[in-house]
Design a protein around this motif. Sequence first.
Motif, PDB file in Angstrom:
ATOM      1  N   UNK A 157      38.469  28.451 -49.570  1.00 34.23           N
ATOM      2  CA  UNK A 157      37.511  28.072 -50.661  1.00 34.23           C
ATOM      3  C   UNK A 157      37.516  29.182 -51.660  1.00 34.23           C
ATOM      4  N   UNK A 158      37.712  30.397 -51.031  1.00 40.82           N
ATOM      5  CA  UNK A 158      37.750  31.783 -51.784  1.00 40.82           C
ATOM      6  C   UNK A 158      39.037  31.547 -52.451  1.00 40.82           C
ATOM      7  N   UNK A 159      39.981  31.706 -51.743  1.00 43.29           N
ATOM      8  CA  UNK A 159      41.489  31.612 -52.032  1.00 43.29           C
ATOM      9  C   UNK A 159      41.683  30.559 -53.340  1.00 43.29           C
ATOM     10  N   UNK A 160      41.453  29.252 -53.056  1.00 43.04           N
ATOM     11  CA  UNK A 160      41.440  28.476 -54.268  1.00 43.04           C
ATOM     12  C   UNK A 160      40.769  28.761 -55.486  1.00 43.04           C
ATOM     13  N   UNK A 161      39.690  29.340 -55.367  1.00 44.24           N
ATOM     14  CA  UNK A 161      38.993  29.599 -56.690  1.00 44.24           C
ATOM     15  C   UNK A 161      39.728  30.968 -57.314  1.00 44.24           C
ATOM     16  N   UNK A 162      40.056  31.671 -56.643  1.00 44.35           N
ATOM     17  CA  UNK A 162      41.074  33.086 -56.789  1.00 44.35           C
ATOM     18  C   UNK A 162      42.076  32.913 -57.634  1.00 44.35           C
ATOM     19  N   UNK A 163      42.919  31.753 -57.001  1.00 44.02           N
ATOM     20  CA  UNK A 163      44.038  31.344 -57.656  1.00 44.02           C
ATOM     21  C   UNK A 163      44.082  30.976 -58.934  1.00 44.02           C
ATOM     22  N   UNK A 164      43.152  30.021 -59.154  1.00 48.37           N
ATOM     23  CA  UNK A 164      42.782  29.431 -60.364  1.00 48.37           C
ATOM     24  C   UNK A 164      42.121  30.429 -61.314  1.00 48.37           C
ATOM     25  N   UNK A 165      41.467  31.402 -61.128  1.00 47.55           N
ATOM     26  CA  UNK A 165      41.013  32.454 -61.793  1.00 47.55           C
ATOM     27  C   UNK A 165      42.145  33.479 -62.290  1.00 47.55           C
ATOM     28  N   UNK A 166      43.061  33.658 -60.997  1.00 46.14           N
ATOM     29  CA  UNK A 166      44.445  34.589 -61.526  1.00 46.14           C
ATOM     30  C   UNK A 166      45.185  33.698 -62.410  1.00 46.14           C
ATOM     31  N   UNK A 167      45.218  32.514 -62.272  1.00 48.00           N
ATOM     32  CA  UNK A 167      46.069  31.689 -63.404  1.00 48.00           C
ATOM     33  C   UNK A 167      45.593  31.957 -64.581  1.00 48.00           C
TER      34      UNK A 167
ATOM     35  N   UNK B  71      41.904  38.539 -63.539  1.00 47.83           N
ATOM     36  CA  UNK B  71      42.495  39.274 -62.251  1.00 47.83           C
ATOM     37  C   UNK B  71      41.381  39.871 -61.386  1.00 47.83           C
ATOM     38  N   UNK B  72      40.378  40.696 -62.379  1.00 49.21           N
ATOM     39  CA  UNK B  72      39.407  41.253 -61.499  1.00 49.21           C
ATOM     40  C   UNK B  72      38.565  40.360 -61.006  1.00 49.21           C
ATOM     41  N   UNK B  73      38.160  39.188 -61.697  1.00 55.33           N
ATOM     42  CA  UNK B  73      37.355  38.431 -61.080  1.00 55.33           C
ATOM     43  C   UNK B  73      37.990  37.606 -59.756  1.00 55.33           C
ATOM     44  N   UNK B  74      39.221  37.388 -59.695  1.00 52.35           N
ATOM     45  CA  UNK B  74      39.925  36.679 -58.474  1.00 52.35           C
ATOM     46  C   UNK B  74      40.006  37.676 -57.343  1.00 52.35           C
ATOM     47  N   UNK B  75      40.169  39.060 -57.813  1.00 48.24           N
ATOM     48  CA  UNK B  75      40.142  40.075 -56.694  1.00 48.24           C
ATOM     49  C   UNK B  75      38.796  40.168 -55.916  1.00 48.24           C
TER      50      UNK B  75
ATOM     51  N   UNK C  51      47.902  44.351 -59.590  1.00 54.45           N
ATOM     52  CA  UNK C  51      46.693  44.606 -59.963  1.00 54.45           C
ATOM     53  C   UNK C  51      46.051  45.825 -59.178  1.00 54.45           C
ATOM     54  N   UNK C  52      45.853  46.937 -60.034  1.00 56.28           N
ATOM     55  CA  UNK C  52      44.911  48.069 -59.189  1.00 56.28           C
ATOM     56  C   UNK C  52      43.364  47.913 -59.447  1.00 56.28           C
ATOM     57  N   UNK C  53      42.634  47.587 -58.458  1.00 58.00           N
ATOM     58  CA  UNK C  53      41.492  47.477 -58.442  1.00 58.00           C
ATOM     59  C   UNK C  53      40.775  48.927 -59.014  1.00 58.00           C
TER      60      UNK C  53
END
Length: 135
Positions: A60-70, A74-78, A124-126
């Motif tokens: 669930x976290x990965x799927x939403x992070x992938x969508x946000x990264x697309x 990037x900050x929200x996905x990370x 991406x560098x947090x």
Amino acid sequence: MRNLSDYQQWQNYTKAGNECFNNGNNNSAKSHYHVALSLSNNLLSAHPTDKAAVCAMLVAHHNLATLLAQQTQYGSAYSLLKQAQQRLEKQLSNSHKHNDLSALLWGLSKNRSELMVFVKTHSYTPQSFAAQSLN
């Protein structure tokens, strides 16, 4: 896992989100992924050392992070991937009464790998890393 219907609901929302994502309907995908994320957190709370619950939460976290990264968020996905890590760490520290913690340890390992891949893939560098390197 005791309540299979909760897991089936998570699966249904995840599949619907994936279909929307694959068809370019990002708003609907995001909506489905948010519901799947909420359901997965409930599953993990109810079954803290069950590998299927750990996997559901990670997916669930990965799927939403992938969508946000697309969407170049990037900050929200990370942050979402870090939330999964923190959730698993908290679950591990609260699960000392359980004998088998292998699912949580497996999940931590998978998520740490995902974080490293994310950082490398998206260059991406947090902010927390950047602040550390300045000191």
